[in-house]
Design an enzyme around this catalytic site. Sequence first.
Site, PDB file in Angstrom:
ATOM      1  N   TRP A 176      40.556  47.567  47.962  1.00  0.00           N
ATOM      2  CA  TRP A 176      40.859  47.156  49.337  1.00  0.00           C
ATOM      3  C   TRP A 176      41.063  48.357  50.251  1.00  0.00           C
ATOM      4  O   TRP A 176      40.701  48.311  51.431  1.00  0.00           O
ATOM      5  CB  TRP A 176      42.057  46.208  49.353  1.00  0.00           C
ATOM      6  CG  TRP A 176      41.780  45.021  48.495  1.00  0.00           C
ATOM      7  CD1 TRP A 176      42.360  44.684  47.307  1.00  0.00           C
ATOM      8  CD2 TRP A 176      40.748  44.029  48.703  1.00  0.00           C
ATOM      9  NE1 TRP A 176      41.783  43.557  46.781  1.00  0.00           N
ATOM     10  CE2 TRP A 176      40.793  43.134  47.609  1.00  0.00           C
ATOM     11  CE3 TRP A 176      39.815  43.815  49.715  1.00  0.00           C
ATOM     12  CZ2 TRP A 176      39.935  42.031  47.501  1.00  0.00           C
ATOM     13  CZ3 TRP A 176      38.953  42.734  49.609  1.00  0.00           C
ATOM     14  CH2 TRP A 176      39.013  41.858  48.510  1.00  0.00           C
ATOM     15  N   ASP A 197      48.727  47.688  54.565  1.00  0.00           N
ATOM     16  CA  ASP A 197      48.198  46.389  54.165  1.00  0.00           C
ATOM     17  C   ASP A 197      49.121  45.864  53.069  1.00  0.00           C
ATOM     18  O   ASP A 197      49.120  46.376  51.954  1.00  0.00           O
ATOM     19  CB  ASP A 197      46.765  46.557  53.651  1.00  0.00           C
ATOM     20  CG  ASP A 197      46.169  45.261  53.116  1.00  0.00           C
ATOM     21  OD1 ASP A 197      46.865  44.229  53.097  1.00  0.00           O
ATOM     22  OD2 ASP A 197      44.992  45.294  52.699  1.00  0.00           O
ATOM     23  N   LYS A 254      48.772  34.729  49.525  1.00  0.00           N
ATOM     24  CA  LYS A 254      49.340  35.143  48.245  1.00  0.00           C
ATOM     25  C   LYS A 254      50.845  34.846  48.175  1.00  0.00           C
ATOM     26  O   LYS A 254      51.317  34.233  47.243  1.00  0.00           O
ATOM     27  CB  LYS A 254      49.059  36.625  48.004  1.00  0.00           C
ATOM     28  CG  LYS A 254      47.558  36.930  47.965  1.00  0.00           C
ATOM     29  CD  LYS A 254      47.272  38.396  47.830  1.00  0.00           C
ATOM     30  CE  LYS A 254      45.798  38.710  48.038  1.00  0.00           C
ATOM     31  NZ  LYS A 254      44.915  38.158  47.016  1.00  0.00           N
TER      32      LYS A 254
END
Length: 365
Positions: A106, A176, A200
């Site tokens: 990511w 992030d 999540k």
Amino acid sequence: MKQNIRDVYNFNAGPSALPLAVLEKAQQELVDFRGTGMSIMELSHRSPAYEEVHNQAIARLKSLYSIPENYEVLFLQGGASLQFSMIPMNFLQPEKKAGYVMTGVWSEKAFAEAKLFGEPYHVASTKESNYHIIPRMDELQYYERDAYLHLTSNNTIYGTQWKDFPDTGDVPLIADMSSDIMSKPIDVSKFAMIYAGAQKNLGPSGVTVVIIRKDILEKANPNIPTMLKYSTHAKSNSLYHTPPTFGIYMLGEVLSWIEESGGLAAIAKQNEEKAKLIYDAIDNSNGFYLGHADSESRSLMNITFRLADEELEKKFLMEAKSAGFVGLNGHRSVGGCRASTYNAVPLEACKALSEFMKQFQKKNG
């Protein structure tokens, strides 16, 4: 804390488990939301009934994280992946560079998007060791005039997590936190911006939370599309256009569940207990299970491991699925096994997986 025990043990990496109490409340309110005669999904986003939901969700986020007054809380769309582009579009000025700490797929994706808009560079990278560790603080080499420094707080694919965060001084720190937001208390004031996809730890997919310091909004590039300016959404309380109303409602209910569960300190304690059960099964297996992450960098959200033999690994995953364990396959890019133990995954599920791992080793070791 009411446990999320159903017919399966949900270890999906995202979208992931939601608290059973939240799902049950949503079920009760789905057709007639609090006497309106309509579903929350049918309400106008300009209606008082929805605006109350919207503002309560923001208030709960601010309360749980003790967010200072000089920050805005935004609800956006496009997932964390759109943020990979929005951040450099808004903040990577032509005369400056942006530092990226490379700890997994990511951060690679975020870096690739930044290259389209300016000059990003690697502050540190653990790619050569297959991202099994988080860089040490003294390995972070960046410039005092950087537009920002970007990191990924938890790496779902490799199972690593930052335990502490750097103090970057005048360089805005952007994180992030898609896969570990609200999993433990943090000092928000260390960051210029935090962003996270909700799917999540915060709710269903479709909502992205952005916590952003007001002063950096003033420094953003004004010559970009309206919808891609953070200031557009900050000025309109995230109501510039139709927000994902049902997702925000669910997010607010998940935050309420965190409050009722004792807050972030209690959530963090349980997350540590849950992860320990599975890590102990790995560590005490005499090499039957092989953890990917270095012990100092282990994630409490995503526990990654392999078995020494590929055929045995397939057998493990097949038998685990038959026993009701869902989502234990590792990411398609790396294979192996992964147990995602987000907030809503109950302690009982982790106990059951730990016992299954021990019994599988006993039968096949």
